[in-house]
Design an enzyme around this catalytic site. Structure first.
Site, PDB file in Angstrom:
ATOM      1  N   SER A  88       0.794  -1.240   0.000  1.00  0.00           N
ATOM      2  CA  SER A  88       0.000   0.000   0.000  1.00  0.00           C
ATOM      3  C   SER A  88       0.819   1.280   0.000  1.00  0.00           C
ATOM      4  O   SER A  88       0.261   2.372  -0.155  1.00  0.00           O
ATOM      5  CB  SER A  88      -0.897   0.057   1.239  1.00  0.00           C
ATOM      6  OG  SER A  88      -1.614  -1.117   1.400  1.00  0.00           O
ATOM      7  N   THR A 198      -2.822   2.819   3.571  1.00  0.00           N
ATOM      8  CA  THR A 198      -2.042   4.050   3.672  1.00  0.00           C
ATOM      9  C   THR A 198      -1.442   4.160   5.075  1.00  0.00           C
ATOM     10  O   THR A 198      -2.050   3.723   6.048  1.00  0.00           O
ATOM     11  CB  THR A 198      -2.991   5.246   3.442  1.00  0.00           C
ATOM     12  OG1 THR A 198      -3.482   5.177   2.118  1.00  0.00           O
ATOM     13  CG2 THR A 198      -2.321   6.580   3.691  1.00  0.00           C
ATOM     14  N   THR A 216       1.340   7.032   0.690  1.00  0.00           N
ATOM     15  CA  THR A 216       0.492   5.991   0.098  1.00  0.00           C
ATOM     16  C   THR A 216       0.776   5.790  -1.382  1.00  0.00           C
ATOM     17  O   THR A 216       1.326   6.690  -2.040  1.00  0.00           O
ATOM     18  CB  THR A 216      -0.999   6.393   0.256  1.00  0.00           C
ATOM     19  OG1 THR A 216      -1.826   5.279  -0.059  1.00  0.00           O
ATOM     20  CG2 THR A 216      -1.365   7.537  -0.651  1.00  0.00           C
ATOM     21  N   ARG A 226      -4.688  10.016 -10.794  1.00  0.00           N
ATOM     22  CA  ARG A 226      -5.603  10.173  -9.648  1.00  0.00           C
ATOM     23  C   ARG A 226      -4.809  10.561  -8.397  1.00  0.00           C
ATOM     24  O   ARG A 226      -3.775   9.977  -8.087  1.00  0.00           O
ATOM     25  CB  ARG A 226      -6.350   8.860  -9.415  1.00  0.00           C
ATOM     26  CG  ARG A 226      -7.344   8.893  -8.231  1.00  0.00           C
ATOM     27  CD  ARG A 226      -6.750   8.323  -6.962  1.00  0.00           C
ATOM     28  NE  ARG A 226      -7.726   8.242  -5.879  1.00  0.00           N
ATOM     29  CZ  ARG A 226      -7.427   7.895  -4.635  1.00  0.00           C
ATOM     30  NH1 ARG A 226      -6.185   7.595  -4.308  1.00  0.00           N
ATOM     31  NH2 ARG A 226      -8.344   7.857  -3.696  1.00  0.00           N
ATOM     32  N   VAL A 227      -5.304  11.556  -7.691  1.00  0.00           N
ATOM     33  CA  VAL A 227      -4.687  11.951  -6.421  1.00  0.00           C
ATOM     34  C   VAL A 227      -5.735  11.773  -5.322  1.00  0.00           C
ATOM     35  O   VAL A 227      -6.885  12.198  -5.488  1.00  0.00           O
ATOM     36  CB  VAL A 227      -4.200  13.415  -6.478  1.00  0.00           C
ATOM     37  CG1 VAL A 227      -3.743  13.889  -5.110  1.00  0.00           C
ATOM     38  CG2 VAL A 227      -3.069  13.561  -7.495  1.00  0.00           C
ATOM     39  N   GLY A 228      -5.342  11.163  -4.229  1.00  0.00           N
ATOM     40  CA  GLY A 228      -6.271  10.945  -3.117  1.00  0.00           C
ATOM     41  C   GLY A 228      -6.115  11.984  -2.034  1.00  0.00           C
ATOM     42  O   GLY A 228      -5.673  13.119  -2.275  1.00  0.00           O
ATOM     43  N   ASP A 229      -6.453  11.591  -0.818  1.00  0.00           N
ATOM     44  CA  ASP A 229      -6.439  12.538   0.297  1.00  0.00           C
ATOM     45  C   ASP A 229      -5.073  12.672   0.967  1.00  0.00           C
ATOM     46  O   ASP A 229      -4.814  13.670   1.654  1.00  0.00           O
ATOM     47  CB  ASP A 229      -7.452  12.108   1.362  1.00  0.00           C
ATOM     48  CG  ASP A 229      -7.142  10.720   1.939  1.00  0.00           C
ATOM     49  OD1 ASP A 229      -6.665   9.853   1.169  1.00  0.00           O
ATOM     50  OD2 ASP A 229      -7.366  10.504   3.141  1.00  0.00           O
ATOM     51  N   THR A 249      -7.039   7.123   6.415  1.00  0.00           N
ATOM     52  CA  THR A 249      -6.742   6.096   5.421  1.00  0.00           C
ATOM     53  C   THR A 249      -8.081   5.604   4.867  1.00  0.00           C
ATOM     54  O   THR A 249      -9.127   5.831   5.454  1.00  0.00           O
ATOM     55  CB  THR A 249      -6.004   4.890   6.042  1.00  0.00           C
ATOM     56  OG1 THR A 249      -6.863   4.261   6.980  1.00  0.00           O
ATOM     57  CG2 THR A 249      -4.738   5.305   6.743  1.00  0.00           C
ATOM     58  N   GLY A 250      -7.994   4.895   3.745  1.00  0.00           N
ATOM     59  CA  GLY A 250      -9.231   4.376   3.161  1.00  0.00           C
ATOM     60  C   GLY A 250      -9.667   5.226   1.990  1.00  0.00           C
ATOM     61  O   GLY A 250      -8.823   5.751   1.241  1.00  0.00           O
ATOM     62  N   GLY A 252     -10.100   7.883  -0.039  1.00  0.00           N
ATOM     63  CA  GLY A 252      -9.566   9.236   0.015  1.00  0.00           C
ATOM     64  C   GLY A 252     -10.538  10.303  -0.445  1.00  0.00           C
ATOM     65  O   GLY A 252     -10.557  11.420   0.090  1.00  0.00           O
TER      66      GLY A 252
END
Ligand code: GLY
Length: 360
Positions: A88, A198, A216, A226-229, A249-250, A252
């Site tokens: 991850s 993450t 992450t 793609r960009v997450g949180d 985590t999870g 985003g």
């Protein structure tokens, strides 16, 4: 009062040896003090059995050497980033849909309120170190993609292939099993790897300074770009030196929409315990989805007193035992490393429900 490094080192070292530190405790009878201060303290979201203890231990040992809370948060994160068994985070993580890795990371430092982040960074094993460089060596907060890579190389970080054979096989299996209307012929439907998610590392040092780091690969097999949180300050990470820190985590996208980490810290500022603040934010997410979110989001937090907690929208069902997993979180304090139980608001998604989610 400014506490100079030698005193900090001395205090941290004594605490590590289990020596009582009366001057770090509130006076007896202080109305806002439910118990003695628990400093220093390291908290991580990480559940991956290969790395979770090594993460908190590395952070703790950095504190014992006299490192700052930020040094410790990054040192702990580096363990997960550099371990190829962790699917991850960082090197050896699962790639995006085209088979290469784009990493996200952020850091935030309580004493000066500064933050740094990178997103969609390729070919660098330790994005957290680049996030710190963005914070310390630029007037910006976030660098992405090619610019982030150029910046990392400018500071001497080595460009390397991050895709291990194991991660390549995860990607190939995913691609082969996506559809029965293509030319791929998968041999078997393999179990999905357990990466442990993450990583957030939150650190409170012996003097009460706080810092955090999040890193992450994002979602495995995500769309390129793609960009997450994780690199979004307030979503994947937030630190306020007067209050505490939180990391998410999870899913985003949900963390971004809820400003999850910021909201946890604000709720602690209003007086909630870390666990109740985490639970509050997860409940907010559940409510936004009419009580039936088809994903999970987990938040961990610590406060300036050294209290900690975690909550998740839901855990995952272990295929072998049926038990709920993924809710625990790592803690390291004067009592050493241990995993603590978090709370879940909802039961895990069933196999049938999981099959209805396109990215599963
Ligand atoms: N929470 C990690 C991500 O969604 O990218």
């Amino acid at each position: 009062m400014t506490i100079k490094m030698p005193r900090r080192k001395f205090v941290a070292g004594l605490a590590g040896l289990g020596v009582a530190l009366p001057w770090l405790r509130r006076p007896a009878g202080a109305s806002t003090a439910p118990g003695p201060l628990n400093r220093p303290l390291v908290v991580t979201s990480k559940t991956n059995a290969f790395v979770r203890e090594a993460v908190t231990t590395a952070a703790w040992e950095e504190l014992m050497r006299g490192g700052s809370a930020l040094d410790a948060a990054i040192k702990g994160t580096n363990v997960s980033e550099l371990d190829p068994r962790d699917a991850s985070v960082g090197y050896g993580g699962d790639p995006n849909e085209e088979g290469f890795l784009q990493l996200d990371a952020s850091v935030m430092n309580g004493p000066d309120g500064k933050a740094g982040a990178v997103a969609a960074l390729e070919n660098i094993k330790t994005p957290s170190i680049v996030a710190r460089l963005v914070m310390e060596r630029t007037d910006h907060l976030m660098l992405v993609g090619k610019g982030a890579l150029k910046f990392a190389k400018m500071h001497g970080l080595k460009e390397e292939d991050l895709l291990t054979d194991t991660a390549r096989e995860h990607w190939r299996d995913w691609k082969e099993n996506l559809s029965d209307r293509d030319y791929y012929m998968p041999p078997v439907d393999k179990d999905k790897p357990e990466g442990g998610g993450t990583i957030n590392v939150l650190v409170l040092d012996a003097t009460g300074d706080i810092a955090g780091c999040t890193s992450t690969v994002g979602h495995r097999f995500k769309i390129v770009g793609r960009v997450g949180d994780s690199p979004i300050i307030g979503a994947g990470l937030y630190v306020d030196n007067a209050v505490g820190a939180a990391g998410a985590t999870g899913q985003g996208e949900e963390s971004i929409k809820t400003c999850a980490s910021f909201l946890v810290v604000e709720k602690m500022r209003e007086g909630m315990t870390p666990r109740d603040a985490c639970r509050y934010v997860c409940q907010r997410v559940v409510d936004r989805h009419n009580g039936r979110p088809m994903f999970s989001l987990k938040v961990v937090a610590l406060n300036k007193r050294g209290e900690y907690g975690s909550a998740a929208v839901r855990g995952r069902a272990d295929k072998a035992t049926g038990k709920t997993i993924g809710l625990d979180f790592g803690v390291h304090d004067a009592r050493g490393h241990r995993m603590e139980a978090g709370v879940a608001l909802l039961p895990p998604l069933t196999e049938a429900e999981l099959k209805t989610i396109p990215w599963r």
